[in-house]
Design a protein around this motif. Structure first.
Motif, PDB file in Angstrom:
ATOM      1  N   HIS A   1       0.838  -1.219   0.000  1.00  0.00           N
ATOM      2  CA  HIS A   1       0.000   0.000   0.000  1.00  0.00           C
ATOM      3  C   HIS A   1       0.863   1.256   0.000  1.00  0.00           C
ATOM      4  CE1 HIS A   1      -3.447   2.539   0.498  1.00  0.00           C
ATOM      5  NE2 HIS A   1      -2.902   3.110   1.557  1.00  0.00           N
TER       6      HIS A   1
ATOM      7  N   HIS B   1       0.995   5.569  -1.660  1.00  0.00           N
ATOM      8  CA  HIS B   1       0.521   6.676  -2.502  1.00  0.00           C
ATOM      9  C   HIS B   1       1.811   7.383  -2.915  1.00  0.00           C
ATOM     10  CE1 HIS B   1      -3.657   6.568  -0.611  1.00  0.00           C
ATOM     11  NE2 HIS B   1      -2.924   6.000   0.339  1.00  0.00           N
TER      12      HIS B   1
ATOM     13  N   HIS C   1      -9.592   1.906   1.847  1.00  0.00           N
ATOM     14  CA  HIS C   1      -9.244   2.237   3.232  1.00  0.00           C
ATOM     15  C   HIS C   1     -10.459   1.906   4.094  1.00  0.00           C
ATOM     16  CE1 HIS C   1      -6.508   4.732   0.826  1.00  0.00           C
ATOM     17  NE2 HIS C   1      -5.693   4.728   1.864  1.00  0.00           N
TER      18      HIS C   1
ATOM     19  N   VAL D   1      -7.401  -1.784   3.641  1.00  0.00           N
ATOM     20  CA  VAL D   1      -6.248  -0.994   4.090  1.00  0.00           C
ATOM     21  C   VAL D   1      -6.500  -0.463   5.500  1.00  0.00           C
ATOM     22  CG1 VAL D   1      -4.754   0.950   3.532  1.00  0.00           C
ATOM     23  CG2 VAL D   1      -5.882  -0.320   1.679  1.00  0.00           C
ATOM     24  N   HIS D   2      -5.556  -0.720   6.392  1.00  0.00           N
ATOM     25  CA  HIS D   2      -5.491  -0.242   7.782  1.00  0.00           C
ATOM     26  C   HIS D   2      -6.271  -1.101   8.784  1.00  0.00           C
ATOM     27  CE1 HIS D   2      -3.121   3.054   6.472  1.00  0.00           C
ATOM     28  NE2 HIS D   2      -4.110   3.719   5.893  1.00  0.00           N
TER      29      HIS D   2
ATOM     30  N   ASP E   1       2.428   3.064   3.010  1.00  0.00           N
ATOM     31  CA  ASP E   1       1.541   4.218   2.879  1.00  0.00           C
ATOM     32  C   ASP E   1       2.353   5.340   2.216  1.00  0.00           C
ATOM     33  OD1 ASP E   1      -0.900   5.505   3.016  1.00  0.00           O
ATOM     34  OD2 ASP E   1      -1.172   5.182   5.138  1.00  0.00           O
TER      35      ASP E   1
HETATM   36 ZN   LIG Z   1      -3.577   4.988   2.043  1.00  0.00          ZN
END
Ligand SMILES: [Zn+2]
Length: 395
Positions: free
Chosen positions: A54, A56, A188, A244-245, A296
């Motif tokens: 994951h 960005h 997310h 995600v998370h 991230d």
């Molecule tokens: Zn993210």
């Protein structure tokens, strides 16, 4: 054909000691075997290229964490708004180079501008490039038109996916449109207490944010469910949906995720940045959930290095041994990205691997690497070698 004979090669189920790798001009492994007696060996342990599940890559650092998440979103949106498309591409290139230095050869990139597939292809990175969409205000027709503008064909090594950002920023029709594409998704999920509050009651700081952005439909009513059950109701809790998370799971959610066969990615650097409580990864793994690791973005992490994530993971989840953490950063990463030819050294896979110094005990060398005490001496990306000064100069 090119070859590498090493003291130790990790092949997922165990070690080839010594091991001999061969790969073709296309960067595909065609031989993975024990090295014959008398072969001249390099004093290294070879490990599969790390998968950053994951990221960005387009985002830059925004300074220390503000007191609340909505303020952080504001900082990220403002910084993103000031960045031109060529600048985004330059940033992605630099971040890929940083990842490569730490032994990472594949990434689950969340692209919100359509510019990353080309950069990833040029850099020869593997993984998956998810096109991110948001739109809490969008009905069915608008959702479909938005998706038509985000058609992105990836490469074989790094195919496309779709990333409906989060349950508090994506409408039910937009989720439905994403699901109907039948490609891997990244969402997310249950990242914030405010997210769960908003989904249950329709109230709180995320409602205020949506209203401020003019994205709260007049007839909005809260689903009255937590994030995971809401995704399940939308038909989006699937083996091809990367969660995600998952910081704020509710009772029964882990069992739901496990039954659905959905993977989870956790980002140790982000947990540290926001001072969050580490989620129960050991429990998730016991339930058979494939838990992967990700960096991230630089907006919530001090660097982009999978080796740093592994080191942080040893602090967050001290009961996980280094080989388990390595599996999270390789095989589970491949599973998270729904990608078959990365994450393990085997015939037919991409020739993505890296070497750390080692003569005798490879498990001890992996432990040193995971704790940050040993760095890669060379990284092979689709069979191309990056080593020494070349590796140091990347970026
Ligand atoms: Zn993210």
């Amino acid at each position: 054909m090119r070859t590498l004979a090493a003291r130790h090669v990790f092949v997922g189920t165990g070690w080839l000691s010594p091991g001999l790798l061969a790969w073709d001009e296309d960067g595909v492994l065609i031989g993975v075997a024990r090295a014959p007696r008398g072969t001249r060996l390099t004093d290294v342990a070879v490990l599969p290229g790390l998968v950053n599940a994951h990221a960005h890559l387009q985002l830059k650092a925004v300074g220390d964490a503000p007191p609340n998440f909505v303020q952080w979103i504001g900082k990220v949106m403002a910084a993103r708004g000031r960045t031109s498309l060529p600048e985004l591409a330059t940033t992605v290139r630099a971040h890929l180079a940083a990842l490569l230095r730490g032994g990472c050869t594949a990434v689950g990139e969340i692209d919100n501008a359509g510019t990353s597939p080309r950069v990833l292809a040029r850099a020869n990175f593997a993984g998956r490039c998810y096109q991110e969409v948001t739109g809490f205000h969008l009905g069915r027709d608008d959702a479909r038109s938005l998706l038509r503008t985000r058609e992105q064909v990836g490469s074989d090594a790094c195919p496309g996916g779709i990333a409906p950002h989060a349950p508090y920023s994506v409408s039910a029709p937009l989720f439905a449109a994403c699901r109907s594409r039948r490609v891997p998704m990244a969402v997310h999920v249950a990242e914030l207490p405010e997210e769960q509050q908003f989904l249950h009651t329709g109230k709180g700081s995320l409602r205020d944010l949506l209203a401020k952005l003019d994205r709260l439909p007049r007839d909005f009513t809260a689903p009255g469910l937590g994030a995971v059950r809401y995704l399940e109701r939308l038909g989006c809790l699937l083996p091809r949906t990367l969660l995600v998370h998952c910081q704020e799971l509710e009772r029964g959610d882990a069992a739901r995720i496990s039954a659905a066969g959905a993977p989870i990615v956790v980002c140790p650097g982000t947990i540290r940045y926001f001072g969050r409580v580490p989620p129960p990864v050991e429990d998730w793994l016991r339930r058979g959930i494939p838990v992967a690791l990700g960096t991230d973005s630089r907006a919530s992490n001090r660097a982009l290095s999978m080796q740093d994530e592994l080191a942080e993971a040893t602090r967050l989840w001290p009961t996980l041994d280094p080989m388990r953490l390595l599996a999270m950063a390789t095989e589970n990463g491949a599973r998270a990205l729904s990608h078959r030819s990365i994450g393990r050294i085997r015939r037919g896979a991409r020739a993505d691997f890296f070497a750390i110094p080692c003569t005798e005990n490879p498990v001890a060398a992996v432990a040193s690497f995971v704790h940050g005490a040993l760095s890669p001496v060379a990284v092979w990306l689709a069979g191309g070698k990056h080593a020494g000064r070349l590796l140091a100069q990347q970026g």
